[in-house]
Design an enzyme around this catalytic site. Sequence first.
Site, PDB file in Angstrom:
ATOM      1  N   GLN A  27      -4.942  -3.714  -2.055  1.00  0.00           N
ATOM      2  CA  GLN A  27      -4.492  -2.679  -2.999  1.00  0.00           C
ATOM      3  C   GLN A  27      -4.507  -3.173  -4.448  1.00  0.00           C
ATOM      4  O   GLN A  27      -4.576  -2.373  -5.377  1.00  0.00           O
ATOM      5  CB  GLN A  27      -3.070  -2.208  -2.643  1.00  0.00           C
ATOM      6  CG  GLN A  27      -2.992  -1.430  -1.339  1.00  0.00           C
ATOM      7  CD  GLN A  27      -3.611  -0.038  -1.443  1.00  0.00           C
ATOM      8  OE1 GLN A  27      -3.673   0.572  -2.515  1.00  0.00           O
ATOM      9  NE2 GLN A  27      -4.071   0.491  -0.318  1.00  0.00           N
ATOM     10  N   ASN A  43       0.796  -1.220   0.000  1.00  0.00           N
ATOM     11  CA  ASN A  43       0.000   0.000   0.000  1.00  0.00           C
ATOM     12  C   ASN A  43       0.829   1.270   0.000  1.00  0.00           C
ATOM     13  O   ASN A  43       0.366   2.310  -0.438  1.00  0.00           O
ATOM     14  CB  ASN A  43      -0.959   0.008   1.206  1.00  0.00           C
ATOM     15  CG  ASN A  43      -0.289  -0.396   2.490  1.00  0.00           C
ATOM     16  OD1 ASN A  43       0.256  -1.487   2.608  1.00  0.00           O
ATOM     17  ND2 ASN A  43      -0.300   0.483   3.464  1.00  0.00           N
ATOM     18  N   THR A  64     -25.757  -8.931  11.269  1.00  0.00           N
ATOM     19  CA  THR A  64     -26.756  -8.697  10.224  1.00  0.00           C
ATOM     20  C   THR A  64     -26.082  -8.273   8.922  1.00  0.00           C
ATOM     21  O   THR A  64     -25.208  -7.401   8.921  1.00  0.00           O
ATOM     22  CB  THR A  64     -27.760  -7.608  10.687  1.00  0.00           C
ATOM     23  OG1 THR A  64     -28.362  -8.077  11.886  1.00  0.00           O
ATOM     24  CG2 THR A  64     -28.822  -7.332   9.637  1.00  0.00           C
ATOM     25  N   CYS A 120       0.416   7.503   7.869  1.00  0.00           N
ATOM     26  CA  CYS A 120      -0.837   6.931   7.393  1.00  0.00           C
ATOM     27  C   CYS A 120      -1.353   5.785   8.239  1.00  0.00           C
ATOM     28  O   CYS A 120      -2.547   5.596   8.371  1.00  0.00           O
ATOM     29  CB  CYS A 120      -0.725   6.493   5.937  1.00  0.00           C
ATOM     30  SG  CYS A 120       0.192   4.984   5.722  1.00  0.00           S
TER      31      CYS A 120
END
Length: 386
Positions: free
Chosen positions: A179, A151, A237, A325
Site C-alpha cells: 500500500q 490497507n 516463464t 474485502c
Amino acid sequence: MENRKIYLDHAATTAVDPRVLNKMLPYFTEVYGNANSQHFYGRASAKAVDEARDTIADCIGAKPSEIYITSGGTEADNWVLRGVCSMHDGGHVIVSSIEHAAMLSTAKELEKKGYEFTYLPVDEYGMVNPEDVKKAIRPDTILVAVMYANNEVGTIQPIEEIVQICKERKVPVFTDAVQAMGVIDIDVSRLGVDMMSFSAHKFGGPKGIGALYIRTGVRIDRLISGGHQERTRRGGTTNVAGMVGFAEALKIAKAERTENVKKTTALRDHFISRVLAEIPDVKLNGHPTQRLCGNADFSFRYIEGESILFRLDFAGIAVSSGSACSSGSLDPSHVLLAMGLPEELAHGSIRFSFGAENTMEEVDYVVDSLKEIISSLRAMSPLFHA
Ligand code: PLP
C-alpha cells in the site's frame, strides 16, 4: 439518481495508466520471445526484462540482483514467511496483528507445522509500538514482519524504528509495502529492511505482477521451483509485458509522487472534515496524521458496512467495506478488532480510498449522497433511536 460513476477504491486496485499500457503493448505482439530463449526474439525480451529490473531497483534504492519478480503482493508475502521458515527447523516469528490476509493466513498454516508466532498488538490508531517488537524478540526469533502501511485504515507504521531494533538484535525484518509503494518515498538501503513486498496494480501498473526485494545475503528458500528464472529462485516463464508495465508505473509514480500526494491529501482531508462535521455518530478509523494520503476509513454507528456499500454502489460510488474485502466473508474486520473497536463498529466500517484523478466536485457529491444514505439506513435500523 444521477447516472455517474465515482471510483473511491484505489487501495483495492488502480486503473492502468495509459502511458504504462502503451509501453507494454509491443511486448504482447512484437517482442514476444521467451526471455530465456537463446535467439534474437528471446534476447529482445531479456533486454526489456533487464531494463525493467534496473528501473525497479533504481526506484527503491536496491541492486537489480535483489529484485525478484512475483505474481504480486500475495505471492511475495507467502514467499517471505514460507521461505524463511523453511530454512529453519522450527522457530519463532513475529508479525503484526493487522497484516494483510496474505500474511496472516500463511502464518496460521505455518503454526500448524510447528512454527511459533507472536502477533503484535496495535494501539487504538492501528500503530505498532516498537517497544513491543523489542520485548517480543527471543533468541529463537527467525523473522519480524510489520507492514509499512495498513490497507484498511491507512496507518503508517514506525518502520524505521522497528528495522533499527531488529538490526540491533540481528533478526531479519520484512515489510509489506504494497500500500505504501507509489505514495511514500521508499529507499531500502536507507531503511535497512531485509525484505519488502510490493505490487504493480496499486500504483497504475498491471495486475498479477509484483516483487520481493531480498537484500543480498538474506537466507530464504524458494517458494516456486521450476526453471532457472529469477536467478533460479522463482521458476516460471517471465511476464515480460508485466515487468515492463511494472517498471514504467513505478517510474511515473516516483516522478509524479509529490504532486499526486498533495492533490490526493487535499481531497481526502476535505472529505474527512465534511463527514466528521455533517454526519453524526461516525468514527474515523486509523491514525489522525500518520496515514496514507488517499485513505479515509469510517465506522458508522448503528449500521452495517455492507448496507452502506450497496447503497453507495447503487448511487454509482465504488468503495470497500473493511469486513468483506479480505475474503467475501462477513466477519468483522480483524484490523478494527485489533484496534479495540467493538464488533458493532468493526462491522459498520467503510474504506474510501482516493486517487489523484478524483475531483473536489466528486468528493462533495459523495458526501451529499452519503449523508442521505446514512440517515435513510438509520431510519430503518432497529439499533438507532434518534
Ligand atoms: N498486502 C497488502 C497490504 C495489500 O493491500 C494487498 C492487496 O490488497 C496485498 C498484500 C496483496 O497484493 P496482490 O493483490 O498483488 O496479491
